[in-house]
Design an enzyme around this catalytic site. Structure first.
Site, mmCIF file in Angstrom:
data_model
loop_
_atom_site.group_PDB
_atom_site.id
_atom_site.type_symbol
_atom_site.label_atom_id
_atom_site.label_comp_id
_atom_site.label_asym_id
_atom_site.label_seq_id
_atom_site.Cartn_x
_atom_site.Cartn_y
_atom_site.Cartn_z
ATOM 1 C CB SER A 253 8.631 -0.755 -19.031
ATOM 2 O OG SER A 253 8.590 0.521 -19.621
ATOM 3 C CB SER B 135 4.551 21.664 -18.762
ATOM 4 O OG SER B 135 4.410 22.710 -17.824
ATOM 5 C CE1 TYR C 53 9.715 1.438 -13.523
ATOM 6 C CE2 TYR C 53 10.265 2.608 -15.558
ATOM 7 C CZ TYR C 53 9.455 1.737 -14.864
ATOM 8 O OH TYR C 53 8.395 1.148 -15.495
ATOM 9 C CG ASP D 130 10.299 12.636 -21.933
ATOM 10 O OD1 ASP D 130 10.252 11.723 -21.090
ATOM 11 O OD2 ASP D 130 9.530 13.616 -21.929
ATOM 12 C CE LYS E 66 9.172 -2.286 -14.312
ATOM 13 N NZ LYS E 66 8.388 -3.239 -13.496
ATOM 14 C CG LEU F 190 -1.992 -1.152 1.223
ATOM 15 C CD1 LEU F 190 -2.893 -1.029 2.460
ATOM 16 C CD2 LEU F 190 -2.859 -1.189 -0.040
ATOM 17 C CB ILE G 29 7.216 -8.696 -2.958
ATOM 18 C CG1 ILE G 29 5.742 -9.105 -2.996
ATOM 19 C CG2 ILE G 29 8.033 -9.686 -3.732
ATOM 20 C CD1 ILE G 29 5.474 -10.561 -2.690
ATOM 21 C CG ASN H 42 3.381 5.616 -22.779
ATOM 22 O OD1 ASN H 42 4.226 4.992 -23.419
ATOM 23 N ND2 ASN H 42 3.681 6.723 -22.117
HETATM 24 C C1 UD1 Z 1 7.219 7.073 -18.431
HETATM 25 C C2 UD1 Z 1 8.581 6.500 -18.210
HETATM 26 C C3 UD1 Z 1 8.545 5.027 -18.500
HETATM 27 C C4 UD1 Z 1 7.543 4.368 -17.589
HETATM 28 C C5 UD1 Z 1 6.195 5.025 -17.753
HETATM 29 C C6 UD1 Z 1 5.301 4.519 -16.662
HETATM 30 C C7 UD1 Z 1 10.161 8.299 -18.684
HETATM 31 C C8 UD1 Z 1 11.269 8.742 -19.555
HETATM 32 N N1 UD1 Z 1 9.573 7.152 -19.017
HETATM 33 O O1 UD1 Z 1 6.910 6.921 -19.803
HETATM 34 O O2 UD1 Z 1 9.814 4.470 -18.288
HETATM 35 O O3 UD1 Z 1 7.475 3.004 -17.869
HETATM 36 O O4 UD1 Z 1 6.285 6.439 -17.618
HETATM 37 O O5 UD1 Z 1 4.049 5.059 -16.783
HETATM 38 O O6 UD1 Z 1 9.813 8.980 -17.743
HETATM 39 N N2 UD1 Z 1 4.335 14.750 -21.124
HETATM 40 C C9 UD1 Z 1 4.116 16.111 -21.197
HETATM 41 N N3 UD1 Z 1 3.717 16.774 -20.078
HETATM 42 C C10 UD1 Z 1 3.534 16.147 -18.883
HETATM 43 C C11 UD1 Z 1 3.764 14.742 -18.799
HETATM 44 C C12 UD1 Z 1 4.175 14.081 -19.937
HETATM 45 O O7 UD1 Z 1 4.277 16.705 -22.266
HETATM 46 O O8 UD1 Z 1 3.193 16.818 -17.901
HETATM 47 C C13 UD1 Z 1 4.745 14.017 -22.325
HETATM 48 C C14 UD1 Z 1 6.095 13.329 -22.195
HETATM 49 O O9 UD1 Z 1 7.139 14.194 -22.555
HETATM 50 C C15 UD1 Z 1 5.924 12.162 -23.160
HETATM 51 C C16 UD1 Z 1 4.426 11.828 -23.080
HETATM 52 O O10 UD1 Z 1 3.803 13.004 -22.539
HETATM 53 O O11 UD1 Z 1 6.213 12.548 -24.468
HETATM 54 C C17 UD1 Z 1 4.128 10.655 -22.164
HETATM 55 O O12 UD1 Z 1 4.764 10.893 -20.916
HETATM 56 P P1 UD1 Z 1 4.504 9.941 -19.651
HETATM 57 O O13 UD1 Z 1 3.053 9.733 -19.451
HETATM 58 O O14 UD1 Z 1 5.295 10.497 -18.515
HETATM 59 O O15 UD1 Z 1 5.103 8.540 -20.089
HETATM 60 P P2 UD1 Z 1 6.570 8.194 -20.652
HETATM 61 O O16 UD1 Z 1 7.537 9.247 -20.373
HETATM 62 O O17 UD1 Z 1 6.410 7.750 -22.064
#
Ligand code: UD1
Length: 342
Positions: free
Chosen positions: A127, A219, A152, A301, A156, A35, A61, A182
Site C-alpha cells: 500500500s 463528511s 495496519y 490522514d 504492510k 469469508l 491463511i 486508492n
Molecule cells: C485508507 C488508509 C490506507 C488504506 C486504504 C485502503 C488511512 C489513513 N489510510 O486510505 O492505509 O490502504 O484506506 O483502502 O485510513 N474521506 C472523507 N470522508 C469519508 C471518507 C474519506 O472525506 O467519509 C477522505 C479522506 O479523508 C481521504 C480520502 O477521502 O482524504 C480518501 O479516504 P479513504 O478512501 O478512506 O482512503 P485513505 O485514507 O487514503
C-alpha cells in the site's frame, strides 16, 4: 500450461477482480478466503463473468496446519497472489495484536510453504500507506518509507521487509510487492465490487451509499489542507486496471522477466484528485446528487499523495486506462445492483 495460481483473499474486493482477470488470461486459480470480509456468492459471480468457477478453500491463511494441507492438496501451484489481510485502519489501532497476528503470520505461513513445496513466485498486496506523508510528490518506488501511522500500515511495511529478507536468503523465491494507491470502482458487469462491512470508512463506498439513500451526508474530512480547494488529495485507481497489473506481475515472474528477485511497483494513475473533486466528478458523471458537509480532519490522514507511475509503465508495460468518470459510474452501478435500484 503454467500451474495454478493461489489467490489468498480471492473473494475480497481486489482479489475477486484479479481472479477474473487471471481466468480471462487463461490461468487456473485456487482461492483461499476465510469469508470474514467477503461473501461466498462472489464465486457465483466470478463464474457468471468468466464461465469458470475457481477452486475454493475456506480457511484463514494464518492457520499453519490448514495452509500446509492446502499446499499438499494443490501440488501444482506455480505462484501466489497474497491479498488476504485485515485492512481497517481504525480497528487496527484498537486491536494491534489481531492485526499483527493475522497479517504477518499469514505471510510467514505462505513463505514457509513456498520453501517446503517449491512454489517460487509471490505477488504481495502492499500500500502507498508505507510512504506516509511524502516530502516530495509524486512518489517513486525509491521515495523513503516513513513510520506507519497505524498497526495496519505497519503490517504492510513489515511484510515488505519479511519478503525482502526471505528472498535475499532464499534466492529461488521471487517476489513483487505492488503498492496500491486508492483502489475504487467495480467490474463493468456490476457483478463484483466492494462490499464494506457496516459504515464505509473509505470515500467512494460512502459516497455511493449516501447517493443510494443508505447513509446521510458525506463528511468531508477537512477543507483546510494545503491543496487548491483545501480538501485532501489521493490517487484513485480503477480496480480492474489494478487487477490487470497483478496478471502482468505473475507473468513477469513466471516468464523470468523480472530484473531483481524482489521488485516493488507503485500502482496508481499518476493524477491526484481532491475529495471535493471526487464529489463533483461523481455527481457530474452519474447525474445523481447527494449531500456533504465539511467536518474536521480525520486523525492519521495524510494531506496529499499521488504516484509516479513511470517504473510500472516502463517495466510492466502497464498503465491505468479507465477514466475517473467511468470508474465512478462503475461504483454507482455496483451500488445500485446491491440495493436493487434501477
Ligand atoms: C485508507 C488508509 C490506507 C488504506 C486504504 C485502503 C488511512 C489513513 N489510510 O486510505 O492505509 O490502504 O484506506 O483502502 O485510513 N474521506 C472523507 N470522508 C469519508 C471518507 C474519506 O472525506 O467519509 C477522505 C479522506 O479523508 C481521504 C480520502 O477521502 O482524504 C480518501 O479516504 P479513504 O478512501 O478512506 O482512503 P485513505 O485514507 O487514503
Amino acid at each position: 500450461m503454467a500451474g495454478k495460481i493461489l489467490v489468498t483473499g480471492g473473494t475480497g474486493y481486489i482479489g475477486s477482480h484479479t481472479v477474473v482477470e487471471l481466468i480471462e488470461q487463461g490461468f487456473e486459480t485456487v482461492i483461499v478466503d476465510d469469508l470474514s470480509n467477503s461473501s461466498v456468492d462472489v464465486l457465483d459471480n466470478i463464474e457468471k463473468i468468466t464461465g469458470v468457477r475457481p477452486a475454493f478453500e475456506q480457511f484463514n491463511i494464518s492457520d499453519t496446519i490448514k495452509t500446509e494441507a492446502c499446499f499438499q492438496k494443490y501440488a501444482d501451484i506455480s505462484a501466489i497472489v497474497h491479498f488476504a489481510a485485515f485492512k481497517a485502519v481504525g480497528e487496527s489501532v484498537q486491536k494491534p495484536l489481531e492485526y499483527y497476528h493475522n497479517n504477518l503470520v499469514s505471510l510467514l505461513n505462505l513463505l514457509n510453504c513456498q520453501l517446503k513445496y517449491k512454489v517460487d513466485n509471490i505477488v504481495f498486496s502492499s500500500s502507498c500507506t508505507v510512504y506516509g506523508q511524502p516530502d516530495v510528490l509524486p512518489v517513486t518506488e525509491s521515495t523513503p518509507r516513513k513510520d506507519a501511522e497505524s498497526p495496519y500500515g505497519n503490517t504492510k511495511r513489515v511484510s515488505e521487509d519479511i519478503l525482502s529478507d526471505t528472498i535475499k536468503a532464499h534466492p529461488q523465491i521471487k517476489g513483487i510487492a505492488l503498492r496500491y494507491f486508492n483502489p475504487i470502482g467495480a467490474h463493468p458487469s456490476a457483478l463484483i465490487g466492494e462490499l464494506p462491512l457496516g459504515v464505509p470508512q473509505n470515500l467512494v463506498p460512502f459516497i455511493t451509499q449516501s447517493a443510494a439513500g443508505v447513509r446521510g451526508p458525506l463528511s468531508v474530512f477537512g477543507n483546510d489542507y494545503n491543496t487548491p480547494d483545501g480538501s485532501a488529495i489521493r490517487d484513485y485507481i480503477n480496480v480492474v486496471d489494478l487487477a490487470k497489473a497483478h496478471v502482468i506481475a505473475i507473468e513477469r515472474l513466471l516468464d523470468n522477466k523480472h530484473k531483481n528477485n524482489f521488485e516493488i511497483f507503485n500502482l496508481g494513475t499518476g493524477n491526484g484528485l481532491s475529495v471535493l473533486e471526487i464529489v463533483n466528478a461523481f455527481i457530474k458523471s452519474t447525474g445523481v446528487n447527494f449531500n456533504y458537509k465539511i467536518v474536521d480532519r480525520r486523525a492519521g490522514d495524510v494531506e496529499k499523495i499521488w504516484a509516479d507511475t513511470t517504473f510500472a509503465n516502463n517495466e510492466l508495460g502497464w498503465k491505468a486506462e479507465t477514466s475517473i468518470e467511468d470508474t465512478l459510474i462503475s461504483a454507482w452501478e455496483w451500488e445500485k445492483r446491491m440495493r436493487g435500484l434501477s
